[in-house]
Scaffold this active site. Structure first.
Site, PDB file in Angstrom:
ATOM      1  N   CYS A   1      32.464  51.691 -64.439  1.00 53.90           N
ATOM      2  CA  CYS A   1      31.039  51.449 -64.225  1.00 53.90           C
ATOM      3  C   CYS A   1      30.268  51.356 -65.540  1.00 53.90           C
ATOM      4  O   CYS A   1      29.416  52.193 -65.835  1.00 53.90           O
ATOM      5  CB  CYS A   1      30.498  52.580 -63.357  1.00 53.90           C
ATOM      6  SG  CYS A   1      28.835  52.286 -62.820  1.00 53.90           S
TER       7      CYS A   1
ATOM      8  N   TYR B   1      36.017  49.399 -80.466  1.00 53.15           N
ATOM      9  CA  TYR B   1      35.975  48.751 -81.796  1.00 53.15           C
ATOM     10  C   TYR B   1      35.859  47.231 -81.700  1.00 53.15           C
ATOM     11  O   TYR B   1      36.094  46.547 -82.706  1.00 53.15           O
ATOM     12  CB  TYR B   1      37.279  49.014 -82.566  1.00 53.15           C
ATOM     13  CG  TYR B   1      37.828  50.407 -82.530  1.00 53.15           C
ATOM     14  CD1 TYR B   1      37.207  51.439 -83.231  1.00 53.15           C
ATOM     15  CD2 TYR B   1      38.996  50.703 -81.827  1.00 53.15           C
ATOM     16  CE1 TYR B   1      37.734  52.717 -83.227  1.00 53.15           C
ATOM     17  CE2 TYR B   1      39.532  51.974 -81.825  1.00 53.15           C
ATOM     18  CZ  TYR B   1      38.899  52.974 -82.518  1.00 53.15           C
ATOM     19  OH  TYR B   1      39.436  54.232 -82.514  1.00 53.15           O
TER      20      TYR B   1
ATOM     21  N   GLU C   1      52.712  57.510 -93.937  1.00 51.38           N
ATOM     22  CA  GLU C   1      52.409  58.027 -92.592  1.00 51.38           C
ATOM     23  C   GLU C   1      52.026  56.940 -91.609  1.00 51.38           C
ATOM     24  O   GLU C   1      50.937  56.964 -91.043  1.00 51.38           O
ATOM     25  CB  GLU C   1      51.189  58.959 -92.703  1.00 51.38           C
ATOM     26  CG  GLU C   1      51.483  60.415 -92.778  1.00 51.38           C
ATOM     27  CD  GLU C   1      50.252  61.166 -93.256  1.00 51.38           C
ATOM     28  OE1 GLU C   1      50.443  62.164 -93.962  1.00 51.38           O
ATOM     29  OE2 GLU C   1      49.125  60.759 -92.940  1.00 51.38           O
ATOM     30  N   PRO C   2      52.871  55.962 -91.409  1.00 47.43           N
ATOM     31  CA  PRO C   2      52.483  54.888 -90.490  1.00 47.43           C
ATOM     32  C   PRO C   2      52.537  55.322 -89.026  1.00 47.43           C
ATOM     33  O   PRO C   2      53.451  56.063 -88.631  1.00 47.43           O
ATOM     34  CB  PRO C   2      53.540  53.814 -90.759  1.00 47.43           C
ATOM     35  CG  PRO C   2      54.725  54.573 -91.247  1.00 47.43           C
ATOM     36  CD  PRO C   2      54.224  55.781 -91.954  1.00 47.43           C
ATOM     37  N   GLY C   3      51.582  54.873 -88.266  1.00 49.14           N
ATOM     38  CA  GLY C   3      51.564  55.156 -86.833  1.00 49.14           C
ATOM     39  C   GLY C   3      51.646  53.862 -86.051  1.00 49.14           C
ATOM     40  O   GLY C   3      52.663  53.529 -85.436  1.00 49.14           O
ATOM     41  N   ARG C   4      50.555  53.088 -86.152  1.00 50.36           N
ATOM     42  CA  ARG C   4      50.441  51.849 -85.380  1.00 50.36           C
ATOM     43  C   ARG C   4      51.656  50.940 -85.552  1.00 50.36           C
ATOM     44  O   ARG C   4      52.174  50.392 -84.584  1.00 50.36           O
ATOM     45  CB  ARG C   4      49.178  51.110 -85.858  1.00 50.36           C
ATOM     46  CG  ARG C   4      48.877  49.825 -85.126  1.00 50.36           C
ATOM     47  CD  ARG C   4      47.760  49.054 -85.838  1.00 50.36           C
ATOM     48  NE  ARG C   4      46.690  49.886 -86.293  1.00 50.36           N
ATOM     49  CZ  ARG C   4      45.590  50.155 -85.602  1.00 50.36           C
ATOM     50  NH1 ARG C   4      45.409  49.629 -84.414  1.00 50.36           N
ATOM     51  NH2 ARG C   4      44.648  50.924 -86.118  1.00 50.36           N
TER      52      ARG C   4
ATOM     53  N   TYR D   1      47.580  53.819 -79.964  1.00 56.40           N
ATOM     54  CA  TYR D   1      46.186  54.126 -79.615  1.00 56.40           C
ATOM     55  C   TYR D   1      45.823  53.548 -78.251  1.00 56.40           C
ATOM     56  O   TYR D   1      44.696  53.133 -78.026  1.00 56.40           O
ATOM     57  CB  TYR D   1      45.227  53.609 -80.706  1.00 56.40           C
ATOM     58  CG  TYR D   1      45.581  54.121 -82.086  1.00 56.40           C
ATOM     59  CD1 TYR D   1      45.436  55.466 -82.392  1.00 56.40           C
ATOM     60  CD2 TYR D   1      46.088  53.273 -83.075  1.00 56.40           C
ATOM     61  CE1 TYR D   1      45.784  55.957 -83.647  1.00 56.40           C
ATOM     62  CE2 TYR D   1      46.442  53.754 -84.326  1.00 56.40           C
ATOM     63  CZ  TYR D   1      46.277  55.098 -84.608  1.00 56.40           C
ATOM     64  OH  TYR D   1      46.622  55.585 -85.842  1.00 56.40           O
TER      65      TYR D   1
HETATM   66  N1  LLP Z   1      47.635  59.490 -91.350  1.00 52.33           N
HETATM   67  C1  LLP Z   1      46.386  59.917 -91.141  1.00 52.33           C
HETATM   68  C2  LLP Z   1      45.911  61.099 -91.843  1.00 52.33           C
HETATM   69  C3  LLP Z   1      45.552  59.233 -90.236  1.00 52.33           C
HETATM   70  O1  LLP Z   1      44.302  59.668 -90.047  1.00 52.33           O
HETATM   71  C4  LLP Z   1      46.039  58.116 -89.549  1.00 52.33           C
HETATM   72  C5  LLP Z   1      45.193  57.398 -88.586  1.00 52.33           C
HETATM   73  C6  LLP Z   1      47.369  57.718 -89.786  1.00 52.33           C
HETATM   74  C7  LLP Z   1      48.131  58.423 -90.705  1.00 52.33           C
HETATM   75  C8  LLP Z   1      48.008  56.550 -89.092  1.00 52.33           C
HETATM   76  O2  LLP Z   1      47.383  55.354 -89.333  1.00 52.33           O
HETATM   77  P1  LLP Z   1      48.040  53.982 -88.793  1.00 52.33           P
HETATM   78  O3  LLP Z   1      49.317  53.741 -89.541  1.00 52.33           O
HETATM   79  O4  LLP Z   1      48.284  54.144 -87.348  1.00 52.33           O
HETATM   80  O5  LLP Z   1      47.012  52.964 -89.067  1.00 52.33           O
HETATM   81  N2  LLP Z   1      42.154  54.627 -82.982  1.00 52.33           N
HETATM   82  C9  LLP Z   1      42.082  53.628 -84.021  1.00 52.33           C
HETATM   83  C10 LLP Z   1      42.875  54.006 -85.232  1.00 52.33           C
HETATM   84  C11 LLP Z   1      42.496  55.352 -85.813  1.00 52.33           C
HETATM   85  C12 LLP Z   1      43.368  55.771 -86.963  1.00 52.33           C
HETATM   86  C13 LLP Z   1      43.113  57.178 -87.351  1.00 52.33           C
HETATM   87  N3  LLP Z   1      43.992  57.687 -88.354  1.00 52.33           N
HETATM   88  C14 LLP Z   1      42.531  52.291 -83.433  1.00 52.33           C
HETATM   89  O6  LLP Z   1      42.829  52.223 -82.247  1.00 52.33           O
HETATM   90  O7  LLP Z   1      42.552  51.282 -84.143  1.00 52.33           O
END
Ligand code: LLP
Length: 415
Positions: free
Chosen positions: A345, A313, A270-273, A374
């Protein structure tokens, strides 16, 4: 690296100054080719066995970006009704969405059930609730594999200090609740945390989840979560996540698991970033430069309302400077220490503190790198500022507005 924007040809020959003038600042700018490339990479992490990547759309739900994911053939995970609605609107069939929720109402669960979207429950209570409203249903459960990882304690989502998942010692209770409500547990999933360049904790969690999977007969899928990192210090030549090595080690673990389990369920991650971070930047304008007690402040319109990661962060984002349409290189002799801040502010409204930057002048543009993940999805209207616009540098080099800037009329529309 001298300049990422130039090396990646981020603007594809378009003048960033012209883009800023046409669409205004602050402005999110995406590059379609980079996003497609990263989505293709995650789609091919496992090639030997049935495998699907879910793009974790909490990182960025712009409809045009979701459509890229759809066209590349990755699936998607959603965390909320809003994300499910965006994915449906982008054209995702329900079965290509995975609703991985946390502490949600029966109504929100019903939205997934009524739309035929597969669901994972992440506590015994939520599993019970699902059973009560959907007796005989199919679902997955989110397991806490006991190992966490991530760039900040706030984004570690497994291990001992997190609200997520069901602990291994409660697995028998999952079976009891499933039996009571005639539920079929078809999948298990996990997510260890976000932004790691060293895959060791992720791979340790893979081992744990595969061991736990042995307790569940007949699983249709096992989802290992996301978290693959990107090089936020790319101007200092930080290396990228070694996807090839990772794929090899990941596959070897599956090689050992399948004969023991007796079959190969569908494997997912489940990659997002990783999919979108590097394909997005923010263009911002310098409006004021001043010295306060020996610190030089570069005042811009990229506040914490536009990008909250640095103030939330202490995250690092590389920043390039563009003067009259040209990148100002980080030529060592010319560097000076500055603090780049926004127009909100709060004293915490800083993009970077005491950073060596090339000389910056009033009215220059700053280009904040790696903002595709994000970034917009966490922006706000704090200080009653308008949410920025988003544009895409398309594969053919054209510049397309993919979400207009918020207006004051939009704000008043709530009343
Ligand atoms: N799957 C689940 C269940 C998650 O909770 C997350 C991220 C992902 C997949 C995707 O993770 P990634 O591949 O993007 O690392 N706002 C924070 C990151 C919070 C991540 C929350 N969960 C930031 O800006 O670094």
């Amino acid at each position: 690296m001298r300049s990422y924007i130039e090396q990646a040809d981020f603007f594809k020959g378009n003048d960033p100054e012209k883009i800023a003038e046409e669409f205004g600042t602050p402005l999110y700018v995406y590059n379609e080719d980079i996003i497609r490339d990263r989505m293709r990479r995650v789609a091919n992490v496992i090639t030997k066995y049935p495998y699907r990547a879910n793009y974790s759309c909490k990182t960025n739900t712009n409809l045009d970006i979701l459509k890229i994911a759809l066209s590349v053939g990755v699936n998607a995970d959603a965390m909320s009704e809003g994300e499910m609605r965006m994915l449906l609107k982008a054209g995702f069939p329900p079965e290509r969405i995975f609703y991985v929720c946390n502490n949600v109402s029966a109504d929100e669960m019903r939205f997934a059930i009524d739309n035929g979207i597969p669901i994972s429950l992440d506590s015994l209570d939520q599993l019970r609730l699902f059973g009560e409203i959907n007796r005989g249903g199919r679902c997955a459960v989110r397991i806490n594999p006991g190992v966490g990882a991530g760039h900040h304690e706030k984004v570690v989502t497994a291990g001992k200090k997190t609200k997520f998942g069901i602990a291994e010692e409660d697995i028998d209770k999952i079976f009891d609740i499933a039996a009571e409500h005639d539920l079929k547990i078809v999948g298990i999933n996990q997510h260890v945390g976000s932004q790691f360049l060293d895959a060791t904790p992720f791979l340790a969690a893979v081992d744990n989840l595969l061991r736990i999977a042995m307790k569940f007969g007949d699983l249709e899928f096992i989802d290992f979560g996301g978290g693959y990192g990107i090089p936020y210090h790319k101007l200092d030549d930080e290396k990228e996540f070694d996807m090839e090595h990772f794929s090899k080690e990941f596959t070897e673990k599956l090689d050992r698991f399948i004969p023991q389990y007796g079959s190969a369920p569908l494997f997912k991650s489940e990659p997002g970033r990783y999919c979108v971070a590097e394909g997005g930047v923010i263009l911002g304008r310098v409006h004021s430069i001043k010295q306060n007690s020996g610190i030089k402040y570069i005042g811009t319109d990229v506040g914490m309302n536009v990008l909250v990661r640095p103030s939330m962060y202490d995250s690092w984002h590389d920043i390039e400077v563009i003067s009259n349409g040209h990148v100002v290189y980080r030529d060592k002799d010319e560097l000076e220490k500055v603090t780049v801040c926004g127009n909100i502010c709060e004293s915490g409204d800083v993009l970077c503190k005491d950073r060596e930057m090339p000389k910056i002048a009033d009215n220059d543009l700053i280009c904040v790198l790696d903002a595709g993940a994000y970034g917009y999805s966490m922006c706000s209207s704090y200080n009653t500022r308008l949410r920025p616009a988003e544009v895409m540098i398309c594969s053919d080099g054209s510049v397309k507005l993919i979400r207009r800037r918020e207006t004051f009329e939009d704000m008043f529309a709530f009343y």
